[in-house]
Design a protein around this motif. Structure first.
Motif, PDB file in Angstrom:
ATOM      1  N   CYS A  48       0.834  -1.194   0.000  1.00 23.92           N
ATOM      2  CA  CYS A  48       0.000   0.000   0.000  1.00 23.92           C
ATOM      3  C   CYS A  48       0.874   1.251   0.000  1.00 23.92           C
ATOM      4  O   CYS A  48       1.958   1.276   0.580  1.00 23.92           O
ATOM      5  CB  CYS A  48      -0.903  -0.014   1.236  1.00 23.92           C
ATOM      6  N   ILE A  51       0.800   2.903   4.073  1.00 28.07           N
ATOM      7  CA  ILE A  51       1.737   2.249   4.992  1.00 28.07           C
ATOM      8  C   ILE A  51       2.187   0.983   4.266  1.00 28.07           C
ATOM      9  O   ILE A  51       1.368   0.327   3.623  1.00 28.07           O
ATOM     10  CB  ILE A  51       1.047   1.903   6.327  1.00 28.07           C
ATOM     11  N   THR A  74      -6.560  -2.737   4.747  1.00 29.25           N
ATOM     12  CA  THR A  74      -6.249  -2.202   6.075  1.00 29.25           C
ATOM     13  C   THR A  74      -7.067  -0.951   6.386  1.00 29.25           C
ATOM     14  O   THR A  74      -7.806  -0.920   7.373  1.00 29.25           O
ATOM     15  CB  THR A  74      -4.743  -1.905   6.198  1.00 29.25           C
ATOM     16  N   ALA A  77      -7.880   2.451   1.326  1.00 29.25           N
ATOM     17  CA  ALA A  77      -7.438   3.230   0.162  1.00 29.25           C
ATOM     18  C   ALA A  77      -7.867   2.493  -1.102  1.00 29.25           C
ATOM     19  O   ALA A  77      -7.797   1.262  -1.162  1.00 29.25           O
ATOM     20  CB  ALA A  77      -5.924   3.403   0.173  1.00 29.25           C
TER      21      ALA A  77
END
Ligand code: FES
Length: 118
Positions: A48, A51, A74, A77
């Motif tokens: 990603c 992060i 997570t 996005a």
């Protein structure tokens, strides 16, 4: 031109599950994936832009429910499948790391010569 066969063309269904693979990048083995979107094939490092964690919760399942965007499991996005550009979520404007692939003779290949960090 050095190329590595990643899979057969028929292995990648339109907006379906991706094929995961590994490659050397920045001196270490990294996870990556290739998938089909609007008839083309696209590959990215599985990391990603928000992060550096892997995008997929279920291995190989990168599309959202609409099958329109690639989504990070997570924080949510979402990315354009054909450019890797983040269009929403916590990191808009950042991009997934794109990898050079091409499809010919019913095979999907990584163009290893162009993977600059190998
Ligand atoms: S780690 Fe992917 S959106 Fe936060």
């Amino acid at each position: 031109m050095p190329e590595r066969v990643l899979c057969q063309s028929q292995d990648l269904l339109e907006r379906g599950m991706a094929r995961c693979f590994t490659l050397q990048w920045d001196g270490r083995e990294r996870n990556a994936f290739v998938l089909r979107y609007d008839g083309g094939v696209y590959a990215y490092l599985n990391e990603c832009a928000h992060i550096p964690v892997e995008l997929d919760f279920n291995p190989g399942d990168f599309f959202d429910y609409s099958r329109r965007w690639l989504v990070c499991s997570t924080h949510g996005a979402y990315y354009a499948p054909d450019t890797g550009l983040c269009l929403g979520g916590p990191c808009p404007g950042r991009k997934l790391v794109s990898l050079p692939v091409r499809e010919y003779a019913n095979q999907v290949c990584l163009i290893e010569e162009k993977t600059q960090n190998e």
